[in-house]
Design a protein around this motif. Structure first.
Motif, PDB file in Angstrom:
ATOM      1  N   LEU A  98       0.826  -1.209   0.000  1.00 43.45           N
ATOM      2  CA  LEU A  98       0.000   0.000   0.000  1.00 43.45           C
ATOM      3  C   LEU A  98       0.860   1.258   0.000  1.00 43.45           C
ATOM      4  N   LYS A  99       1.895   1.252   0.836  1.00 46.83           N
ATOM      5  CA  LYS A  99       2.772   2.419   0.906  1.00 46.83           C
ATOM      6  C   LYS A  99       3.515   2.651  -0.404  1.00 46.83           C
ATOM      7  N   LEU A 100       3.848   1.565  -1.096  1.00 51.40           N
ATOM      8  CA  LEU A 100       4.614   1.684  -2.347  1.00 51.40           C
ATOM      9  C   LEU A 100       3.728   1.972  -3.551  1.00 51.40           C
ATOM     10  N   GLY A 101       2.415   1.771  -3.405  1.00 50.52           N
ATOM     11  CA  GLY A 101       1.519   1.982  -4.534  1.00 50.52           C
ATOM     12  C   GLY A 101       1.527   0.848  -5.530  1.00 50.52           C
ATOM     13  N   VAL A 102       1.842  -0.380  -5.065  1.00 54.49           N
ATOM     14  CA  VAL A 102       1.793  -1.563  -5.934  1.00 54.49           C
ATOM     15  C   VAL A 102       0.891  -2.590  -5.260  1.00 54.49           C
ATOM     16  N   ASP A 103       0.474  -3.619  -6.014  1.00 53.05           N
ATOM     17  CA  ASP A 103      -0.342  -4.650  -5.384  1.00 53.05           C
ATOM     18  C   ASP A 103       0.561  -5.660  -4.677  1.00 53.05           C
ATOM     19  N   GLN A 104      -0.032  -6.409  -3.740  1.00 53.44           N
ATOM     20  CA  GLN A 104       0.749  -7.313  -2.906  1.00 53.44           C
ATOM     21  C   GLN A 104       1.408  -8.420  -3.719  1.00 53.44           C
ATOM     22  N   THR A 105       0.722  -8.923  -4.752  1.00 50.40           N
ATOM     23  CA  THR A 105       1.308  -9.982  -5.583  1.00 50.40           C
ATOM     24  C   THR A 105       2.578  -9.497  -6.264  1.00 50.40           C
ATOM     25  N   THR A 106       2.550  -8.263  -6.774  1.00 44.52           N
ATOM     26  CA  THR A 106       3.730  -7.697  -7.424  1.00 44.52           C
ATOM     27  C   THR A 106       4.873  -7.560  -6.438  1.00 44.52           C
ATOM     28  N   LEU A 107       4.575  -7.053  -5.230  1.00 43.06           N
ATOM     29  CA  LEU A 107       5.626  -6.907  -4.224  1.00 43.06           C
ATOM     30  C   LEU A 107       6.219  -8.266  -3.858  1.00 43.06           C
ATOM     31  N   SER A 108       5.390  -9.297  -3.747  1.00 41.53           N
ATOM     32  CA  SER A 108       5.892 -10.632  -3.422  1.00 41.53           C
ATOM     33  C   SER A 108       6.876 -11.115  -4.465  1.00 41.53           C
ATOM     34  N   ARG A 109       6.620 -10.806  -5.738  1.00 41.84           N
ATOM     35  CA  ARG A 109       7.560 -11.209  -6.798  1.00 41.84           C
ATOM     36  C   ARG A 109       8.879 -10.453  -6.675  1.00 41.84           C
ATOM     37  N   TYR A 110       8.811  -9.177  -6.281  1.00 40.03           N
ATOM     38  CA  TYR A 110      10.045  -8.415  -6.082  1.00 40.03           C
ATOM     39  C   TYR A 110      10.910  -9.038  -4.979  1.00 40.03           C
TER      40      TYR A 110
ATOM     41  N   ASN B  90      11.035 -12.264  -4.122  1.00 37.18           N
ATOM     42  CA  ASN B  90      11.175 -13.710  -4.309  1.00 37.18           C
ATOM     43  C   ASN B  90      12.364 -14.011  -5.225  1.00 37.18           C
ATOM     44  N   PRO B  91      13.532 -14.357  -4.655  1.00 40.43           N
ATOM     45  CA  PRO B  91      14.704 -14.636  -5.501  1.00 40.43           C
ATOM     46  C   PRO B  91      14.522 -15.859  -6.380  1.00 40.43           C
ATOM     47  N   GLY B  92      13.611 -16.778  -6.003  1.00 40.09           N
ATOM     48  CA  GLY B  92      13.413 -17.975  -6.816  1.00 40.09           C
ATOM     49  C   GLY B  92      12.774 -17.679  -8.153  1.00 40.09           C
ATOM     50  N   HIS B  93      11.852 -16.730  -8.176  1.00 40.54           N
ATOM     51  CA  HIS B  93      11.182 -16.315  -9.418  1.00 40.54           C
ATOM     52  C   HIS B  93      11.067 -14.796  -9.409  1.00 40.54           C
ATOM     53  N   PRO B  94      12.192 -14.106  -9.537  1.00 35.93           N
ATOM     54  CA  PRO B  94      12.189 -12.656  -9.321  1.00 35.93           C
ATOM     55  C   PRO B  94      11.531 -11.884 -10.464  1.00 35.93           C
ATOM     56  N   SER B  95      10.908 -10.785 -10.086  1.00 39.16           N
ATOM     57  CA  SER B  95      10.431  -9.781 -11.036  1.00 39.16           C
ATOM     58  C   SER B  95      11.132  -8.493 -10.649  1.00 39.16           C
ATOM     59  N   THR B  96      11.764  -7.839 -11.605  1.00 42.05           N
ATOM     60  CA  THR B  96      12.620  -6.701 -11.279  1.00 42.05           C
ATOM     61  C   THR B  96      11.781  -5.477 -10.931  1.00 42.05           C
ATOM     62  N   ALA B  97      12.006  -4.926  -9.746  1.00 40.40           N
ATOM     63  CA  ALA B  97      11.333  -3.699  -9.326  1.00 40.40           C
ATOM     64  C   ALA B  97      11.941  -2.506 -10.056  1.00 40.40           C
ATOM     65  N   SER B  98      11.127  -1.478 -10.248  1.00 42.06           N
ATOM     66  CA  SER B  98      11.646  -0.259 -10.849  1.00 42.06           C
ATOM     67  C   SER B  98      12.561   0.451  -9.859  1.00 42.06           C
ATOM     68  N   LEU B  99      13.334   1.398 -10.360  1.00 40.33           N
ATOM     69  CA  LEU B  99      14.247   2.143  -9.495  1.00 40.33           C
ATOM     70  C   LEU B  99      13.461   2.904  -8.429  1.00 40.33           C
ATOM     71  N   ARG B 100      12.295   3.417  -8.797  1.00 43.88           N
ATOM     72  CA  ARG B 100      11.461   4.145  -7.831  1.00 43.88           C
ATOM     73  C   ARG B 100      11.063   3.233  -6.675  1.00 43.88           C
ATOM     74  N   VAL B 101      10.646   2.011  -6.980  1.00 46.27           N
ATOM     75  CA  VAL B 101      10.220   1.077  -5.937  1.00 46.27           C
ATOM     76  C   VAL B 101      11.410   0.665  -5.071  1.00 46.27           C
ATOM     77  N   VAL B 102      12.559   0.436  -5.673  1.00 44.40           N
ATOM     78  CA  VAL B 102      13.746   0.055  -4.907  1.00 44.40           C
ATOM     79  C   VAL B 102      14.106   1.155  -3.905  1.00 44.40           C
ATOM     80  N   GLU B 103      14.108   2.396  -4.363  1.00 41.03           N
ATOM     81  CA  GLU B 103      14.459   3.507  -3.471  1.00 41.03           C
ATOM     82  C   GLU B 103      13.409   3.680  -2.377  1.00 41.03           C
ATOM     83  N   ALA B 104      12.136   3.484  -2.737  1.00 41.38           N
ATOM     84  CA  ALA B 104      11.074   3.599  -1.736  1.00 41.38           C
ATOM     85  C   ALA B 104      11.180   2.477  -0.701  1.00 41.38           C
TER      86      ALA B 104
END
Length: 356
Positions: free
Chosen positions: A47-59, A61-75
């Motif tokens: 909620l704080k990052l402005g993404v859905d929980q499923t997307t955050l879980s992928r960020y 999860n090193p086993g099946h990673p989805s690359t977060a944007s630079l904005r999300v990483v800094e946040a």
């Protein structure tokens, strides 16, 4: 769930995307130990990052990673209070992973690059036509003509949008100024005469039961006014005596109950220069509204201000980062259903119980 130390050292190998996921995972797992409060849930963090929980879980999860944007990483680095030294490496890994993703997609798609959904270089332009596909030439010409017509019409659309926005602004201004609509006529002001919010102050009274965060907040606030109570959430005789004394001193009905008249006199605006007792009261309430852990330390840190702003933003309050009377009211109303208080919360008061 892995232990906090399980990911230590694991973010040093694999692709840039995997290394980044390990690092973000480690930040999240170690967040509670760094702040002294609870670790935020992934739902609250999303909620704080402005993404859905499923997307955050992928960020995370090193086993099946989805690359977060630079904005999300800094946040994430800011929200989880991650080590300062990690930020630059995380940025480097993020850029490398996004670049690698783009190259892989270009190779798989015959040269067309598709950015990740939340990538900072996402394009809104339509993809180029596939000239090599049989029968696609006519389609490409028609698409090009349509694109030119779209570009010619775009200024007209923008102008129309400006006119509509201006008209709506005039309507809103007229209503706010009272010319078009009397706000008091619909009863909004009467719903909360001592506050701009539509909530009602909760009523606390002496009893045998644990009154949890509201009770502890009350005791901290009484201590902020010079009383000496153990902030354990139990509204015993000593708390009632302090309430009645406070009410007498402020020309309130001395009934020992804390409700619509007593709360507004009792709460104090909380910010960086506030005393420890009122800060603890606000932190107790912030820690129990479902937005992730807030450390109950008595120190109004930058993290405390961030949590206040997030609560204000999600509840339609002015986003000031300080706890004013409307924020106090909303915090008291929005407390989660009672649960057993942790031991550390029962001993947040530095003084033993005493009557005044």
């Amino acid at each position: 769930m892995r232990a906090a130390g399980a990911t230590a050292g694991r973010d040093q190998g694999g692709s840039a995307g995997v290394q980044l996921a390990w690092m973000l995972r480690r930040w999240w797992e170690e967040a509670g130990s760094r702040t002294g409060g609870g670790r935020p849930t992934q739902q609250a963090l999303a909620l704080k990052l402005g993404v859905d929980q499923t997307t955050l879980s992928r960020y995370l999860n090193p086993g099946h990673p989805s690359t977060a944007s630079l904005r999300v990483v800094e946040a994430l680095h800011s929200q989880l209070h991650a080590p300062t030294a990690d930020l630059e490496r995380a940025r480097t890994l993020c850029r490398a992973a996004l670049l690698g993703n783009g190259r892989a997609q270009a190779f798989a798609g015959g040269g067309e690059r598709t950015a990740p959904a939340d990538s900072p270089d996402r394009s809104d332009e339509p993809p180029a036509p596939d000239a090599g596909r049989p029968g696609s030439q006519g389609t490409g010409v028609r698409a090009a003509r349509a694109g030119r017509r779209s570009r010619r019409l775009r200024p007209l659309f923008v102008a129309a949008a400006v006119v509509v926005a201006f008209a709506l602004g005039m309507v809103v201004q007229e209503r706010l100024s009272g010319r078009g609509h009397n706000a008091a006529a619909d009863g909004a002001a009467a719903a909360a005469p001592e506050s701009r919010t539509p909530y009602a102050w909760p009523l606390l009274r002496m009893g045998e039961e644990d009154q949890f965060t509201r009770g502890r907040a009350l005791q901290h606030l009484l201590n902020a006014h010079g009383y000496k109570l153990l902030a354990d959430g139990f509204f015993r005789q000593d708390t009632r005596d302090a309430v009645m004394d406070f009410q007498q001193r402020h020309d309130l009905p001395a009934d020992g109950k804390v409700g619509v008249r007593t709360w507004p006199e009792l709460v104090k605006e909380v910010g960086p220069q506030s005393g420890a007792s009122e800060v603890r009261a606000a932190q107790e309430l912030l820690n129990n509204v479902g937005q992730g852990g807030t450390a109950v330390s008595g120190k109004f840190t930058a993290a405390s201000a961030d949590d206040v702003r997030f609560f204000q933003r999600t509840h339609g309050l002015p986003v000031t980062g300080q706890v004013d009377v409307d924020t106090w009211l909303a915090l008291l109303v929005k407390q989660l259903p009672p649960v057993k208080a942790p031991d550390y919360q029962r001993t947040t008061s530095p003084t033993p119980p005493a009557s005044r």
